[in-house]
Scaffold this motif. Sequence first.
Motif, mmCIF file in Angstrom:
data_model
loop_
_atom_site.group_PDB
_atom_site.id
_atom_site.type_symbol
_atom_site.label_atom_id
_atom_site.label_comp_id
_atom_site.label_asym_id
_atom_site.label_seq_id
_atom_site.Cartn_x
_atom_site.Cartn_y
_atom_site.Cartn_z
ATOM 1 N N PHE A 151 0.858 -1.180 0.000
ATOM 2 C CA PHE A 151 0.000 0.000 0.000
ATOM 3 C C PHE A 151 0.897 1.234 0.000
ATOM 4 C CE2 PHE A 151 -3.042 -3.065 1.524
ATOM 5 C CZ PHE A 151 -4.254 -2.610 1.023
ATOM 6 N N CYS A 152 0.644 2.141 -0.943
ATOM 7 C CA CYS A 152 1.373 3.412 -0.981
ATOM 8 C C CYS A 152 0.389 4.519 -0.667
ATOM 9 C CB CYS A 152 1.923 3.681 -2.382
ATOM 10 S SG CYS A 152 3.561 3.115 -2.632
ATOM 11 N N LEU A 153 0.528 5.132 0.494
ATOM 12 C CA LEU A 153 -0.358 6.238 0.852
ATOM 13 C C LEU A 153 0.373 7.545 0.543
ATOM 14 C CD1 LEU A 153 -1.407 3.759 2.508
ATOM 15 C CD2 LEU A 153 -2.175 5.402 4.217
ATOM 16 N N ILE A 154 -0.281 8.399 -0.210
ATOM 17 C CA ILE A 154 0.352 9.655 -0.608
ATOM 18 C C ILE A 154 -0.387 10.805 0.059
ATOM 19 C CG2 ILE A 154 0.800 11.167 -2.585
ATOM 20 C CD1 ILE A 154 1.196 8.706 -4.262
ATOM 21 N N THR A 155 0.362 11.690 0.680
ATOM 22 C CA THR A 155 -0.320 12.799 1.369
ATOM 23 C C THR A 155 0.554 14.042 1.507
ATOM 24 O OG1 THR A 155 -1.545 13.427 3.364
ATOM 25 C CG2 THR A 155 0.350 12.004 3.685
ATOM 26 N N GLU A 156 -0.116 15.195 1.431
ATOM 27 C CA GLU A 156 0.539 16.456 1.789
ATOM 28 C C GLU A 156 0.290 16.768 3.253
ATOM 29 O OE1 GLU A 156 -0.743 19.811 -0.650
ATOM 30 O OE2 GLU A 156 -0.648 18.489 -2.387
ATOM 31 N N ARG A 157 -0.721 16.103 3.833
ATOM 32 C CA ARG A 157 -1.128 16.437 5.199
ATOM 33 C C ARG A 157 -1.255 15.167 6.033
ATOM 34 N NH1 ARG A 157 -5.973 20.566 3.737
ATOM 35 N NH2 ARG A 157 -6.269 19.174 1.987
ATOM 36 N N ALA A 158 -0.082 14.604 6.354
ATOM 37 C CA ALA A 158 -0.071 13.322 7.068
ATOM 38 C C ALA A 158 -0.770 13.435 8.418
ATOM 39 C CB ALA A 158 1.372 12.857 7.260
ATOM 40 N N TYR A 159 -0.738 14.627 9.032
ATOM 41 C CA TYR A 159 -1.324 14.786 10.374
ATOM 42 C C TYR A 159 -2.834 14.562 10.365
ATOM 43 C CZ TYR A 159 -2.294 19.351 8.350
ATOM 44 O OH TYR A 159 -2.711 20.346 7.506
ATOM 45 N N LEU A 160 -3.460 14.594 9.179
ATOM 46 C CA LEU A 160 -4.903 14.366 9.108
ATOM 47 C C LEU A 160 -5.257 12.875 9.090
ATOM 48 C CD1 LEU A 160 -6.060 17.111 6.565
ATOM 49 C CD2 LEU A 160 -6.293 17.093 9.052
ATOM 50 N N LEU A 161 -4.244 12.035 8.932
ATOM 51 C CA LEU A 161 -4.509 10.587 8.931
ATOM 52 C C LEU A 161 -4.589 10.081 10.370
ATOM 53 C CD1 LEU A 161 -2.029 9.492 6.164
ATOM 54 C CD2 LEU A 161 -4.429 8.854 6.220
ATOM 55 N N PRO A 162 -5.446 9.093 10.629
ATOM 56 C CA PRO A 162 -5.503 8.558 11.991
ATOM 57 C C PRO A 162 -4.125 8.019 12.410
ATOM 58 C CG PRO A 162 -7.269 7.644 10.623
ATOM 59 C CD PRO A 162 -6.384 8.416 9.713
ATOM 60 N N ALA A 163 -3.773 8.264 13.682
ATOM 61 C CA ALA A 163 -2.467 7.825 14.188
ATOM 62 C C ALA A 163 -2.308 6.316 14.027
ATOM 63 C CB ALA A 163 -2.324 8.223 15.654
ATOM 64 N N THR A 164 -3.421 5.579 14.136
ATOM 65 C CA THR A 164 -3.359 4.113 14.017
ATOM 66 C C THR A 164 -2.908 3.699 12.619
ATOM 67 O OG1 THR A 164 -5.721 4.283 13.612
ATOM 68 C CG2 THR A 164 -5.050 3.485 15.771
ATOM 69 N N VAL A 165 -3.360 4.441 11.602
ATOM 70 C CA VAL A 165 -2.945 4.136 10.226
ATOM 71 C C VAL A 165 -1.478 4.535 10.036
ATOM 72 C CG1 VAL A 165 -3.275 4.754 7.787
ATOM 73 C CG2 VAL A 165 -5.268 4.287 9.233
ATOM 74 N N ARG A 166 -1.168 5.750 10.527
ATOM 75 C CA ARG A 166 0.218 6.224 10.356
ATOM 76 C C ARG A 166 1.221 5.253 10.981
ATOM 77 N NH1 ARG A 166 0.411 11.638 13.057
ATOM 78 N NH2 ARG A 166 -1.805 11.345 13.390
ATOM 79 N N SER A 167 0.853 4.723 12.153
ATOM 80 C CA SER A 167 1.818 3.878 12.864
ATOM 81 C C SER A 167 2.028 2.534 12.148
ATOM 82 C CB SER A 167 1.360 3.652 14.300
ATOM 83 O OG SER A 167 0.192 2.857 14.291
ATOM 84 N N ARG A 168 1.114 2.175 11.264
ATOM 85 C CA ARG A 168 1.265 0.919 10.514
ATOM 86 C C ARG A 168 2.057 1.100 9.229
ATOM 87 N NH1 ARG A 168 -0.111 -3.901 12.912
ATOM 88 N NH2 ARG A 168 -1.421 -3.303 14.654
ATOM 89 N N CYS A 169 2.391 2.338 8.912
ATOM 90 C CA CYS A 169 3.084 2.616 7.643
ATOM 91 C C CYS A 169 4.529 3.022 7.908
ATOM 92 C CB CYS A 169 2.431 3.790 6.913
ATOM 93 S SG CYS A 169 0.719 3.517 6.483
ATOM 94 N N GLN A 170 5.383 2.663 6.999
ATOM 95 C CA GLN A 170 6.742 3.219 7.048
ATOM 96 C C GLN A 170 6.693 4.569 6.359
ATOM 97 O OE1 GLN A 170 10.016 0.576 6.161
ATOM 98 N NE2 GLN A 170 11.059 2.274 5.143
ATOM 99 N N ARG A 171 7.181 5.582 7.059
ATOM 100 C CA ARG A 171 7.006 6.932 6.561
ATOM 101 C C ARG A 171 8.213 7.372 5.744
ATOM 102 N NH1 ARG A 171 4.163 11.486 9.950
ATOM 103 N NH2 ARG A 171 4.765 13.285 8.766
ATOM 104 N N MET A 172 7.951 8.002 4.631
ATOM 105 C CA MET A 172 9.029 8.556 3.811
ATOM 106 C C MET A 172 8.675 10.006 3.532
ATOM 107 S SD MET A 172 10.652 6.946 0.451
ATOM 108 C CE MET A 172 12.199 6.397 1.113
ATOM 109 N N LEU A 173 9.458 10.902 4.098
ATOM 110 C CA LEU A 173 9.161 12.328 3.948
ATOM 111 C C LEU A 173 10.016 12.911 2.826
ATOM 112 C CD1 LEU A 173 7.734 14.879 5.012
ATOM 113 C CD2 LEU A 173 9.670 15.176 6.572
ATOM 114 N N LEU A 174 9.384 13.441 1.798
ATOM 115 C CA LEU A 174 10.128 14.058 0.694
ATOM 116 C C LEU A 174 10.247 15.556 0.951
ATOM 117 C CD1 LEU A 174 8.681 12.286 -2.466
ATOM 118 C CD2 LEU A 174 10.349 11.476 -0.799
ATOM 119 N N ARG A 175 11.443 16.055 0.748
ATOM 120 C CA ARG A 175 11.669 17.480 0.996
ATOM 121 C C ARG A 175 11.818 18.208 -0.334
ATOM 122 N NH1 ARG A 175 12.426 17.661 6.290
ATOM 123 N NH2 ARG A 175 13.211 15.778 7.262
ATOM 124 N N PRO A 176 11.595 19.534 -0.326
ATOM 125 C CA PRO A 176 11.752 20.293 -1.565
ATOM 126 C C PRO A 176 13.160 20.129 -2.144
ATOM 127 C CG PRO A 176 10.691 21.624 0.113
ATOM 128 C CD PRO A 176 11.126 20.358 0.786
#
Length: 336
Positions: A151-176
């Motif tokens: 599953f690839c979740l794409i977001t500009e606003r990760a804080y709007l995702l439930p913490a339970t979902v976020r904690s199940r994903c490996q996070r990759m933060l892209l910077r400008p």
Amino acid sequence: MRKESTDLTPPPWLVASWGALRRAQAAGRLPHALLIAGPAGVGKRLLADLLACSLLCRCPGPDGLPCGHCQDCHLFRVGNHPDLVRLGPDPEGKSDEIKVAGIRALVESEGLTPTRGTHKVIVIDPAERMNPSAANALLKTLEEPAPGTLFCLITERAYLLPATVRSRCQRMLLRPAEEAQALGWLAGRVKGADPVLLLRLAHGAPMRALALADEPLLVRRDAAFAGFVAVGQGARDPVAEAQAWGDLSPKVSLEWLGGWVSDLLRLKADGTVAHLSNPDKREDLMRLVPHLDPEAGHRYLQRVLRARATQDNPLNLQLLHESLLIDWAVLGRKVV
Ligand SMILES: [Zn+2]
């Protein structure tokens, strides 16, 4: 049907992120869920597409990049690969939510089992639009991941995702991107437009800059800016100007308006300031500066930014443009 990106090599500012994914894949450590987060226009979708295509490709190169020639690459390119599922808000629907039906359909119809190769990729974009039931259904799926499924979740606003979902994903933060890298990449892709200006207008986000190179939009920007100046000088009726803005998406119009007012405030503070978001409009903006009350200007900017933050579904776009332009007409002619 969406045609996929054909530019399947990582741009220079994504090489490190791609390398990390590639190494994880080679070592068999690719997670079942990846959260690709970052500001608009930095290449989140491109990275997800690269990863998806490289997993689906029959004969990826030694660098892990998709070959571009096999049947799977072809199916990917024409937007018809059965093992790539894209979930997003229904473009025809009244709501901009991602509903539970799409996720349920995947789980219930064995939609998570690869049909051609060994991988199934589900891209959820923009992930923060999942409604609570959809997020809940996804969470259950993530708790018992199916083999080969990513599953690839794409977001500009990760804080709007439930913490339970976020904690199940490996996070990759892209910077400008760094400016030099972005300019080098853009230079080969925009024809006839100034990459430096485009990148500035896009606040340093290369994908956004590339989208701006679309000429009709630049012509629209010039016309809207001329209207903005005329309204500020009392030479044009704000209601008529709001009508002229008619079908401009609020994402675009509020971005422009916010950029112009920010530049005015920068110029008010220091007329020789080097960094402007709209360097091509410096002279016109300078003419408005003497009449601008900085405090009222800052309050107005806050209003534009608030409207921008809630712009996904303005009840009445015409009214929003009208009310912002009427206030700007008052502000622009304020005697300081
Ligand atoms: Zn291939």
